[in-house]
Design a protein around this motif. Structure first.
Motif, PDB file in Angstrom:
ATOM      1  N   VAL A 178       0.603  -1.259  -0.302  1.00 42.07           N
ATOM      2  CA  VAL A 178       0.227   0.019  -0.079  1.00 42.07           C
ATOM      3  C   VAL A 178       0.857   1.802   0.108  1.00 42.07           C
ATOM      4  CG1 VAL A 178      -2.734  -0.974   1.128  1.00 42.07           C
ATOM      5  CG2 VAL A 178      -0.551   0.101   2.570  1.00 42.07           C
ATOM      6  N   GLY A 179       2.032   1.104   0.391  1.00 47.30           N
ATOM      7  CA  GLY A 179       2.863   2.533   0.756  1.00 47.30           C
ATOM      8  C   GLY A 179       4.306   2.135   0.165  1.00 47.30           C
ATOM      9  N   VAL A 180       4.833   3.216   0.329  1.00 44.08           N
ATOM     10  CA  VAL A 180       6.610   3.378   0.944  1.00 44.08           C
ATOM     11  C   VAL A 180       6.819   3.986   1.505  1.00 44.08           C
ATOM     12  CG1 VAL A 180       7.481   2.521  -1.353  1.00 44.08           C
ATOM     13  CG2 VAL A 180       6.996   4.987  -1.422  1.00 44.08           C
ATOM     14  N   GLY A 181       8.557   3.053   2.389  1.00 47.71           N
ATOM     15  CA  GLY A 181       8.778   4.705   3.701  1.00 47.71           C
ATOM     16  C   GLY A 181      10.185   4.061   3.914  1.00 47.71           C
ATOM     17  N   LEU A 182      10.846   5.311   4.860  1.00 40.26           N
ATOM     18  CA  LEU A 182      11.902   4.712   5.531  1.00 40.26           C
ATOM     19  C   LEU A 182      11.755   5.278   7.041  1.00 40.26           C
ATOM     20  CD1 LEU A 182      14.220   7.678   3.640  1.00 40.26           C
ATOM     21  CD2 LEU A 182      14.196   5.324   3.151  1.00 40.26           C
ATOM     22  N   TYR A 183      12.198   3.994   7.376  1.00 46.47           N
ATOM     23  CA  TYR A 183      12.303   4.274   8.695  1.00 46.47           C
ATOM     24  C   TYR A 183      13.999   3.422   9.671  1.00 46.47           C
ATOM     25  CZ  TYR A 183       7.187   2.397   8.002  1.00 46.47           C
ATOM     26  OH  TYR A 183       5.808   2.722   7.609  1.00 46.47           O
ATOM     27  N   PRO A 184      14.376   5.175   9.380  1.00 45.80           N
ATOM     28  CA  PRO A 184      16.271   4.759   9.319  1.00 45.80           C
ATOM     29  C   PRO A 184      16.688   4.199  10.631  1.00 45.80           C
ATOM     30  CG  PRO A 184      15.444   7.159   9.299  1.00 45.80           C
ATOM     31  CD  PRO A 184      14.322   6.218   9.555  1.00 45.80           C
ATOM     32  N   SER A 185      15.782   4.083  11.667  1.00 41.42           N
ATOM     33  CA  SER A 185      16.444   3.049  12.841  1.00 41.42           C
ATOM     34  C   SER A 185      16.270   1.779  11.753  1.00 41.42           C
ATOM     35  CB  SER A 185      15.755   3.147  14.303  1.00 41.42           C
ATOM     36  OG  SER A 185      16.309   4.350  14.789  1.00 41.42           O
ATOM     37  N   MET A 186      15.336   0.998  11.446  1.00 44.90           N
ATOM     38  CA  MET A 186      15.260  -0.416  10.870  1.00 44.90           C
ATOM     39  C   MET A 186      15.744  -0.277   9.511  1.00 44.90           C
ATOM     40  SD  MET A 186      12.412  -1.558  13.310  1.00 44.90           S
ATOM     41  CE  MET A 186      14.018  -0.568  14.173  1.00 44.90           C
ATOM     42  N   SER A 187      16.583   0.245   9.391  1.00 45.13           N
ATOM     43  CA  SER A 187      17.575  -0.085   8.222  1.00 45.13           C
ATOM     44  C   SER A 187      19.413  -0.239   8.548  1.00 45.13           C
ATOM     45  CB  SER A 187      17.490   1.269   7.609  1.00 45.13           C
ATOM     46  OG  SER A 187      17.103   1.623   6.770  1.00 45.13           O
ATOM     47  N   LEU A 188      18.891  -0.604  10.313  1.00 46.52           N
ATOM     48  CA  LEU A 188      20.079  -0.976  10.395  1.00 46.52           C
ATOM     49  C   LEU A 188      19.747  -3.160  10.898  1.00 46.52           C
ATOM     50  CD1 LEU A 188      20.656   0.006  14.153  1.00 46.52           C
ATOM     51  CD2 LEU A 188      22.423   0.219  12.336  1.00 46.52           C
ATOM     52  N   LEU A 189      18.846  -3.498  10.036  1.00 45.23           N
ATOM     53  CA  LEU A 189      18.675  -4.817   9.986  1.00 45.23           C
ATOM     54  C   LEU A 189      19.366  -5.620   8.768  1.00 45.23           C
ATOM     55  CD1 LEU A 189      15.027  -4.566  10.937  1.00 45.23           C
ATOM     56  CD2 LEU A 189      16.405  -5.994  12.033  1.00 45.23           C
ATOM     57  N   ASN A 190      19.851  -6.357   9.077  1.00 45.81           N
ATOM     58  CA  ASN A 190      20.854  -6.980   8.205  1.00 45.81           C
ATOM     59  C   ASN A 190      19.867  -8.060   7.314  1.00 45.81           C
ATOM     60  OD1 ASN A 190      23.116  -5.423   7.130  1.00 45.81           O
ATOM     61  ND2 ASN A 190      24.410  -5.892   8.991  1.00 45.81           N
ATOM     62  N   HIS A 191      20.251  -8.437   6.058  1.00 45.27           N
ATOM     63  CA  HIS A 191      19.023  -9.896   5.276  1.00 45.27           C
ATOM     64  C   HIS A 191      19.653 -10.763   5.928  1.00 45.27           C
ATOM     65  CE1 HIS A 191      17.344 -10.981   1.890  1.00 45.27           C
ATOM     66  NE2 HIS A 191      18.468 -12.207   1.271  1.00 45.27           N
ATOM     67  N   SER A 192      18.839 -11.632   5.716  1.00 50.16           N
ATOM     68  CA  SER A 192      18.580 -13.246   5.837  1.00 50.16           C
ATOM     69  C   SER A 192      17.974 -13.561   5.189  1.00 50.16           C
ATOM     70  CB  SER A 192      18.820 -12.871   7.249  1.00 50.16           C
ATOM     71  OG  SER A 192      19.260 -14.999   6.422  1.00 50.16           O
ATOM     72  N   CYS A 193      18.393 -14.947   4.043  1.00 49.46           N
ATOM     73  CA  CYS A 193      17.002 -15.421   3.368  1.00 49.46           C
ATOM     74  C   CYS A 193      16.509 -16.232   4.284  1.00 49.46           C
ATOM     75  CB  CYS A 193      17.407 -16.187   2.075  1.00 49.46           C
ATOM     76  SG  CYS A 193      18.357 -15.022   1.110  1.00 49.46           S
ATOM     77  N   ASP A 194      16.764 -16.222   5.521  1.00 48.29           N
ATOM     78  CA  ASP A 194      15.957 -17.697   6.394  1.00 48.29           C
ATOM     79  C   ASP A 194      16.827 -17.020   7.655  1.00 48.29           C
ATOM     80  OD1 ASP A 194      14.977 -19.771   7.586  1.00 48.29           O
ATOM     81  OD2 ASP A 194      16.868 -21.241   8.176  1.00 48.29           O
ATOM     82  N   PRO A 195      15.704 -15.649   7.822  1.00 48.10           N
ATOM     83  CA  PRO A 195      16.006 -14.408   9.457  1.00 48.10           C
ATOM     84  C   PRO A 195      15.539 -14.918  10.905  1.00 48.10           C
ATOM     85  CG  PRO A 195      14.014 -13.677   7.472  1.00 48.10           C
ATOM     86  CD  PRO A 195      14.914 -15.071   7.261  1.00 48.10           C
ATOM     87  N   ASN A 196      16.021 -14.957  11.623  1.00 54.23           N
ATOM     88  CA  ASN A 196      14.898 -14.134  13.226  1.00 54.23           C
ATOM     89  C   ASN A 196      13.826 -13.656  12.975  1.00 54.23           C
ATOM     90  OD1 ASN A 196      16.654 -12.586  13.567  1.00 54.23           O
ATOM     91  ND2 ASN A 196      18.089 -13.391  14.276  1.00 54.23           N
ATOM     92  N   CYS A 197      13.607 -13.027  12.104  1.00 52.37           N
ATOM     93  CA  CYS A 197      12.928 -11.266  12.667  1.00 52.37           C
ATOM     94  C   CYS A 197      12.229 -11.277  11.209  1.00 52.37           C
ATOM     95  CB  CYS A 197      13.315 -10.163  12.821  1.00 52.37           C
ATOM     96  SG  CYS A 197      14.122 -10.143  14.438  1.00 52.37           S
ATOM     97  N   VAL A 198      10.592 -10.982  11.502  1.00 52.15           N
ATOM     98  CA  VAL A 198       9.539 -10.237  10.882  1.00 52.15           C
ATOM     99  C   VAL A 198       8.886  -8.724  10.908  1.00 52.15           C
ATOM    100  CG1 VAL A 198       8.886 -12.570   9.334  1.00 52.15           C
ATOM    101  CG2 VAL A 198       7.734 -11.125  11.551  1.00 52.15           C
ATOM    102  N   ILE A 199       8.847  -8.749   9.424  1.00 53.26           N
ATOM    103  CA  ILE A 199       8.104  -7.090  10.094  1.00 53.26           C
ATOM    104  C   ILE A 199       6.808  -6.718   9.268  1.00 53.26           C
ATOM    105  CG2 ILE A 199       8.948  -4.520   8.441  1.00 53.26           C
ATOM    106  CD1 ILE A 199      10.867  -4.413   9.490  1.00 53.26           C
TER     107      ILE A 199
END
Ligand SMILES: [Zn+2]
Ligand SMILES: [Zn+2]
Ligand SMILES: [Zn+2]
Length: 426
Positions: A194-215
């Protein structure tokens, strides 16, 4: 953000990262963040409120630009600060409308020009800290960003005569580069964009194809939730890209947009590739092409065409491809969508049920997409008065959703109501 729950740290080989200061079980809310800036996507314009991003059939229109729409005067009032300058710009370029990234960058520029104090979304990492990866971008990407910067210039002209003269404080090209690799796609409860946005502190989250968190999102609020057991000091990861891609394609996407190579376990072992690409190559390639071309059907007629295409391909490939082939899976999803839009519930349910096993394979453990898919199938069973079956499916959805969305999420509330209706029907 709960104090002392997360911290920034230097993640080996990946710049900065975010790690847990406390242990977490699956399903804990680790952070709730408001955007630094966000906007509704062009595609959803007029269908969702610009402030809270909720779907609404009857929206109030901004009397000046006649473009922005809101649930009520409260949403409109809350949005005025971020809309007032953009309002004139939108009006000035009519009947054109800016691409999402241009509208978002417009809002960022106005915010940077007017901002005095740091935004709460910048608590762990600020807008100026965000990586832009300019040196690593391909020439083609850079050319695209230069083009967007020019479009922005025209869009902002009524408010800012020469956006490029804002330099060095505000570097338009750099902002576009930052947006490219730090932008979050905001989805509603049903996981539709529905939208696009910037959440700077959350940009610290690195990627994994098998992650331990979801948004997941609740309106414009970003919710970061754990889906695994997380130990003190462990790095938190999320997935930046769609999961239904073989490793080589995931690598390509990550390289192009985010400028890095993923070395997670799934990428190293290429574990699920064999299942993803099972069956005759010629057959899935044809389906891959067809599904990519579907676009954004709106009318009954367009949906009927999509459904006819899906039916033909499903018939032709009944023996050559298993349902776990990711392109056949996408085709099943597409057929289900078409049937739902055409109110052909029985057929929608047939397709929907076929997707559940492959969804379990690819979205193992707790994944919001699997929960939402189960809920959709449960809804279809409910629509057809199959109450005991619906209840069983909805319970499965609930068990995942209480982890991925949390019990107080509006979608879970909807799910509970649906469960009650099934129980009443039995
Ligand atoms: Zn307006
Ligand atoms: Zn609203
Ligand atoms: Zn990976």
């Amino acid at each position: 953000m709960e104090p002392g729950r997360l911290e920034k740290f230097p993640s080996p080989g990946r710049g900065s990262g975010l790690r847990a200061l406390k242990r977490a079980r699956p399903g804990e809310l680790l952070s709730r963040a408001e955007p630094f800036a966000c906007t509704v996507t062009k595609q959803r314009l007029g269908g969702v409120c610009e402030r809270c991003l909720r779907r609404n059939e009857r929206l109030l229109r901004c009397s000046q630009c006649k473009i922005a729409r809101y649930c009520d005067t409260r949403c409109q009032k809350e949005a005025w600060q971020e809309h007032k300058q953009e309002c004139k710009c939108l009006k000035s370029i009519e009947p054109n409308f800016p691409p999402d990234s241009v509208r978002l960058v417009g809002r960022i520029v106005f915010k940077l020009l007017g901002q005095s104090a740091a935004c709460p979304s910048e608590k762990l990492y600020s807008f100026s800290d965000l990586q832009s990866n300019i040196e690593e971008l391909s020439e083609e990407m850079k050319e695209g960003l230069r083009h967007l910067a020019q479009t922005l210039q025209l869009y902002l002209r009524v408010e800012i005569q020469d956006a490029f003269q804002l330099l060095p404080a505000i570097d338009i090209f750099q902002i576009f580069a930052k947006v490219t690799c730090n932008c979050f796609t905001i989805s509603n409860g049903e996981m539709q964009d529905v939208g696009v946005g910037l959440y700077p502190s959350m940009s610290l989250l690195n990627h994994s194809c098998d992650p331990n968190c979801v948004i997941v999102f609740e309106g414009r609020q970003l919710l970061l939730r754990s889906v695994r057991e997380i130990q003190i000091g462990e790095e938190l990861t999320i997935t930046y890209i769609e999961s239904l891609m073989p490793s080589s394609e995931r690598q390509k996407h990550l390289k192009r947009q985010y400028c890095f190579e993923c070395n997670c376990l799934l990428c190293q072992t290429q574990e699920k590739d064999v299942d993803m690409l099972a069956g005759e190559e010629k057959a899935w390639k044809e389906i891959k092409d067809a599904v990519t071309k579907v676009g954004d059907p709106r009318s009954q007629e367009e949906w009927e065409q999509v459904l006819a295409m899906c039916q033909a391909l499903l018939n032709n490939n009944a023996d050559s491809l298993p349902d776990t082939n990711i392109y056949l899976l996408k085709l099943l999803d597409c057929a289900m969508d078409a049937c739902i839009n055409l109110r052909r519930w029985g057929e929608a349910l047939l397709y929907g049920k076929r997707t559940l096993k492959p969804y379990r394979l690819y979205y193992s453990s707790f994944h919001p997409l699997r929960a939402v898919q189960l809920m959709r199938v449960g809804k279809l069973q409910h629509t057809q008065d199959m109450f005991p079956q619906a209840l069983k499916t909805l319970k499965q959805a609930y068990n995942i959703m209480k982890v991925t969305h949390g019990a107080d999420h509006s979608l879970v509330q909807d799910l509970m109501k649906l469960k009650e209706q099934c129980e009443a029907g039995m």
